[in-house]
Write a protein that holds these residues in place. Structure first.
Motif, mmCIF file in Angstrom:
data_model
loop_
_atom_site.group_PDB
_atom_site.id
_atom_site.type_symbol
_atom_site.label_atom_id
_atom_site.label_comp_id
_atom_site.label_asym_id
_atom_site.label_seq_id
_atom_site.Cartn_x
_atom_site.Cartn_y
_atom_site.Cartn_z
ATOM 1 N N PRO A 39 0.818 -1.220 0.000
ATOM 2 C CA PRO A 39 0.000 0.000 0.000
ATOM 3 C C PRO A 39 0.851 1.269 0.000
ATOM 4 N N ASP A 40 1.954 1.262 0.729
ATOM 5 C CA ASP A 40 2.807 2.458 0.771
ATOM 6 C C ASP A 40 3.417 2.751 -0.602
ATOM 7 N N ALA A 41 3.872 1.715 -1.289
ATOM 8 C CA ALA A 41 4.443 1.912 -2.622
ATOM 9 C C ALA A 41 3.386 2.424 -3.585
ATOM 10 N N LEU A 42 2.191 1.869 -3.493
ATOM 11 C CA LEU A 42 1.111 2.316 -4.368
ATOM 12 C C LEU A 42 0.763 3.772 -4.081
ATOM 13 N N ALA A 43 0.674 4.126 -2.807
ATOM 14 C CA ALA A 43 0.344 5.506 -2.451
ATOM 15 C C ALA A 43 1.388 6.468 -2.993
ATOM 16 N N ALA A 44 2.657 6.097 -2.899
ATOM 17 C CA ALA A 44 3.721 6.962 -3.399
ATOM 18 C C ALA A 44 3.611 7.128 -4.911
ATOM 19 N N ALA A 45 3.381 6.030 -5.636
ATOM 20 C CA ALA A 45 3.271 6.098 -7.090
ATOM 21 C C ALA A 45 2.100 6.978 -7.512
ATOM 22 N N LEU A 46 0.972 6.829 -6.834
ATOM 23 C CA LEU A 46 -0.204 7.623 -7.182
ATOM 24 C C LEU A 46 0.000 9.089 -6.835
ATOM 25 N N GLU A 47 0.559 9.363 -5.667
ATOM 26 C CA GLU A 47 0.783 10.742 -5.249
ATOM 27 C C GLU A 47 1.824 11.433 -6.124
ATOM 28 N N ALA A 48 2.787 10.661 -6.630
ATOM 29 C CA ALA A 48 3.810 11.233 -7.499
ATOM 30 C C ALA A 48 3.268 11.547 -8.884
ATOM 31 N N GLY A 49 2.122 10.968 -9.226
ATOM 32 C CA GLY A 49 1.503 11.240 -10.517
ATOM 33 C C GLY A 49 1.834 10.245 -11.607
ATOM 34 N N ALA A 50 2.155 9.011 -11.229
ATOM 35 C CA ALA A 50 2.425 7.985 -12.238
ATOM 36 C C ALA A 50 1.179 7.756 -13.092
ATOM 37 N N ASP A 51 1.400 7.512 -14.376
ATOM 38 C CA ASP A 51 0.283 7.242 -15.279
ATOM 39 C C ASP A 51 -0.170 5.793 -15.211
ATOM 40 N N PHE A 52 0.785 4.896 -14.937
ATOM 41 C CA PHE A 52 0.481 3.475 -14.819
ATOM 42 C C PHE A 52 1.186 2.907 -13.587
ATOM 43 N N GLU A 70 13.916 1.459 -6.000
ATOM 44 C CA GLU A 70 13.871 0.586 -4.820
ATOM 45 C C GLU A 70 15.070 0.825 -3.910
ATOM 46 N N SER A 71 14.847 0.600 -2.622
ATOM 47 C CA SER A 71 15.933 0.674 -1.641
ATOM 48 C C SER A 71 16.628 -0.674 -1.495
ATOM 49 N N SER A 72 15.928 -1.743 -1.843
ATOM 50 C CA SER A 72 16.463 -3.102 -1.896
ATOM 51 C C SER A 72 15.516 -3.884 -2.790
ATOM 52 N N PRO A 73 15.915 -5.068 -3.288
ATOM 53 C CA PRO A 73 15.071 -5.782 -4.238
ATOM 54 C C PRO A 73 13.634 -5.991 -3.742
ATOM 55 N N GLY A 74 12.696 -5.438 -4.478
ATOM 56 C CA GLY A 74 11.289 -5.592 -4.127
ATOM 57 C C GLY A 74 10.752 -4.578 -3.152
ATOM 58 N N VAL A 75 11.608 -3.687 -2.643
ATOM 59 C CA VAL A 75 11.179 -2.694 -1.648
ATOM 60 C C VAL A 75 11.249 -1.306 -2.278
ATOM 61 N N LYS A 76 10.090 -0.745 -2.579
ATOM 62 C CA LYS A 76 10.036 0.549 -3.225
ATOM 63 C C LYS A 76 10.374 1.683 -2.249
#
Length: 225
Positions: free
Chosen positions: A13-26, A192-198
């Motif tokens: 959820p945190d990664a998704l929130a960051a992507a959406l708040e940053a304005g990602a298109d996909f 990512e900060s490490s593999p799989g961790v956004k």
């Protein structure tokens, strides 16, 4: 020319929130058990439900059969199916026809010789994504943080939108967009900060850098603007 920015491998959820708040298109959800970004069908469905129309939803699979694709389509209602395996043009056409969802085929690139299949895949896909070609025997087909020679794509016009991936990060996306004209950029391990961790900080930095690069850079000579 607008630029689509895709954040792939979103798995929390945190990664998704960051992507959406940053304005990602996909935003991309990976279903591939060997990947550190893998989501089960159920988890992908739950997480994708939080998108709420703020971005396009992409499901990434690798040589998935129809049963798995049906389960994912039903769970996620994706806007785009990203096929990242060894799918043939015939398989891509069949997936597109069977599920009625636009398809983006990933083509691994190391040299210009790897572009020979572009016309065949362009004829049956809605988008193409060019990623760095993994070494033989590599565990993952993508998300390996490797860059290929972007100039290989110079002047390429397959007649449909194309995206660039492979080792992109906040520090080099502007250089990539200065080298080759594409319709979108796709990043996974580069934020990512490490593999799989956004990293939310890296996601925001990537989106800012990509937007700024497209806004202020003139068209690349020999390519459409």
């Amino acid at each position: 020319m607008t630029l689509d920015v895709k954040i792939c491998g979103v798995n929390t959820p945190d990664a998704l929130a960051a992507a959406l708040e940053a304005g990602a298109d996909f935003v991309g959800f990976v279903h591939f058990p060997k990947s550190p970004r893998h989501l089960s069908v159920e988890a992908a469905g739950a997480l994708s439900g939080e998108v709420r129309g703020r971005a396009g939803k992409v499901i990434l699979t690798v040589d998935a059969d129809d049963a798995l694709l049906r389960a994912l389509v039903d769970a996620v209602s994706p806007d785009l199916l990203q096929l990242h395996g060894h799918e043939s043009p015939e398989r891509v056409a069949a997936v597109r026809a069977t599920f009625g969802v636009p398809v983006m085929k990933v083509l691994p690139v190391r040299t210009s010789a790897d572009l020979a299949s572009v016309p065949a895949f362009a004829a049956v896909s809605d988008r193409l994504l060019f990623d760095a070609k993994p070494d033989p025997g590599a565990l993952l087909p993508g998300g390996n943080g490797r860059v290929f020679d972007w100039n290989v794509l110079h002047g390429l016009d397959p007649g449909l939108p194309i995206m660039l991936s492979g080792g992109l990060d906040p520090s080099n996306v502007a250089q990539a967009l200065a080298s080759v004209r594409v319709d979108g950029v796709d990043v996974s391990s580069g934020v990512e900060s490490s593999p799989g961790v956004k990293s939310a900080e890296k996601i925001f930095a990537f989106v800012r850098a990509a937007r700024a690069a497209r806004r202020f850079q003139p068209p690349v000579e020999g390519q459409a603007s």
